[in-house]
Motif scaffolding. Structure first.
Motif, PDB file in Angstrom:
ATOM      1  N   UNK A 190       0.782  -1.228   0.000  1.00  0.00           N
ATOM      2  CA  UNK A 190       0.000   0.000   0.000  1.00  0.00           C
ATOM      3  C   UNK A 190       0.810   1.272   0.000  1.00  0.00           C
ATOM      4  N   UNK A 191       0.086   2.369   0.133  1.00  0.00           N
ATOM      5  CA  UNK A 191       0.675   3.713   0.182  1.00  0.00           C
ATOM      6  C   UNK A 191       0.560   4.273   1.587  1.00  0.00           C
ATOM      7  N   UNK A 192       1.415   5.203   1.928  1.00  0.00           N
ATOM      8  CA  UNK A 192       1.351   5.788   3.266  1.00  0.00           C
ATOM      9  C   UNK A 192       0.022   6.500   3.496  1.00  0.00           C
ATOM     10  N   UNK A 193      -0.456   7.165   2.463  1.00  0.00           N
ATOM     11  CA  UNK A 193      -1.769   7.794   2.532  1.00  0.00           C
ATOM     12  C   UNK A 193      -2.695   6.987   1.640  1.00  0.00           C
ATOM     13  N   UNK A 194      -3.725   6.425   2.222  1.00  0.00           N
ATOM     14  CA  UNK A 194      -4.610   5.518   1.492  1.00  0.00           C
ATOM     15  C   UNK A 194      -5.374   6.291   0.417  1.00  0.00           C
ATOM     16  N   UNK A 195      -5.387   5.717  -0.773  1.00  0.00           N
ATOM     17  CA  UNK A 195      -6.115   6.300  -1.894  1.00  0.00           C
ATOM     18  C   UNK A 195      -6.949   5.214  -2.557  1.00  0.00           C
ATOM     19  N   UNK A 196      -8.049   5.578  -3.200  1.00  0.00           N
ATOM     20  CA  UNK A 196      -8.806   4.569  -3.948  1.00  0.00           C
ATOM     21  C   UNK A 196      -7.998   4.064  -5.134  1.00  0.00           C
TER      22      UNK A 196
END
Length: 404
Positions: free
Chosen positions: A23-29
């Motif tokens: 994943x990414x540090x800041x969750x995105x769709x």
């Protein structure tokens, strides 16, 4: 995976899988049409740092000629090689390409000379390291998105950038390998999320491919640029392992071939032979290791993507030749010295008078905070292109080297 997303490819069990990304540090769709690794690649290509590579020195200062490699053309060549190797090994080509395209983001103007000067200027203030600066750019310094700084890349792409040269710290954050005798670079040590990238493990195979593609690209294009610059001649290459054999092969097959075509034939043989060797040796190592997952790859004690022993020996000889005859040629060193003076002058000028920097770079800056001031100046200069650094020097000083 839903059938309409259109980006699924056959993938080896030990390859990185975007559907299983950490994943990414800041969750995105997610995207309906692109994998997370494809999105990383696209963000990198559309970044400011990527465009700046067009006017940053590889070996020869970009002002010296239009046909020498720059950091941008080098990165594109690395990406092409990384995709070629990844495709045959059943890896995720998009992840390999992402790491390849961003691996040189942290390079300063004027190549390694600029890096060496900034590292000296930052002595006592955590130093400067271009690999760590690449990480700093994609996690902090790019400011394009509405809700975060950086590019918010996936864990896997960040891992590939951080471990471009292999594992770099113990579980406790103590440097190993190239960082064994110096503190970890500021961009790593100051990031609370750094240890989450598991810097003590091997990177995924895609990142290993990007790293060896970097070496292959250097060898091929620096021979070409060295010949173009007149620093070496074709006959000088006859005693160089691997390259000398290629010359004999070309002479035999194409007697009297014009020089420009001979040079190109050498380059394409270097690429082909090294790429095929890496594929064969990596397949052998992967099979012998028995790894069946990307986590098993990370836990393996040695890299699984590598040259065979004979090719590794030949590649070291090629690099030794290039170091002596191209990278340390008197004319190259003379320009490097002038370029280094430009970088040092700029650093001193901006530290003494931060108001000389654009407002966005001096915002919220306390000149009394020496450490923060120097890091800000370092970030500003590291992001400059060759020609912008020259322009800034001319703005601030009465005399500027011509870099010739």
């Amino acid at each position: 995976m839903s059938e309409d997303r259109g980006f699924e490819r056959p993938r080896a069990p030990y390859a990185a899988d975007p559907e299983r990304s950490r994943g990414r540090r800041i969750v995105e769709p997610g995207s309906r049409t692109r994998s997370d690794f494809q999105r990383d690649r696209d963000r990198i290509v559309h970044s400011t740092a990527f465009r700046r590579l067009m006017h940053k020195t590889q070996v020869f200062v970009s002002l010296e000629g239009d046909h020498y490699r720059t950091r941008l053309t080098h990165s594109l060549e690395v990406a092409q090689i990384a995709r070629s190797i990844s495709r045959v090994l059943g890896l995720d080509e998009d992840l390999a390409e992402s790491v390849a395209l961003a691996h040189d983001f942290g390079h300063t103007p004027y190549g390694h000379e600029g890096e060496d000067v900034l590292d000296r200027c930052m002595a006592g203030f955590d130093g400067f390291d271009h690999n760590a600066q690449s990480y700093r750019i994609v996690t902090r310094l790019e400011r394009r998105y509405a809700t975060y700084d950086g590019l918010n890349l996936t864990w896997e792409t960040l891992e590939g950038l951080v471990k471009h040269n292999g594992p770099l710290a113990s579980r406790e954050g103590i440097g190993i390998g190239r960082y064994a005798d110096r503190p970890l670079p500021h961009a790593f040590a100051a990031d609370p999320d750094f240890l989450g990238l598991e810097p003590w493990t091997q990177p995924a195979l895609e990142a290993q491919v990007a790293a060896i593609a970097d070496d292959i690209a250097y060898d091929a294009h620096d021979i070409d640029d060295g010949l173009r610059a007149g620093l070496i001649e074709l006959d000088d290459l006859r005693g160089v392992p691997l390259i000398g054999d290629f010359l004999t092969e070309i002479d035999t097959r194409y007697p009297g071939l014009e020089r420009a075509r001979v040079v190109h034939e050498i380059g394409r043989r270097v690429l082909t032979r090294m790429i095929e060797d890496v594929i064969d040796e990596s397949r052998r190592r992967i099979l012998a290791s028995g790894v069946a997952s990307v986590d098993a790859v990370r836990g393996w004690p040695q890299p699984l993507v590598a040259f065979s022993a004979p090719m590794a020996e030949a590649e070291r000889a090629v690099k030794a030749f290039l170091t002596k005859r191209v990278y340390r040629a008197p004319s190259v060193l003379a320009v490097r010295e002038q370029a280094g003076q430009i970088v040092e002058d700029l650093f001193t000028a901006f530290v003494e008078r931060p108001e000389r920097m654009p407002e966005e770079w001096r915002r919220d800056l306390d000149p009394a905070d020496a450490r923060r001031l120097r890091r800000r100046v370092c970030d500003y200069i590291a992001g400059m292109t060759d020609r912008f650094a020259l322009q800034e020097h001319r703005r601030l000083f009465d005399a500027t080297p011509e870099l010739r």
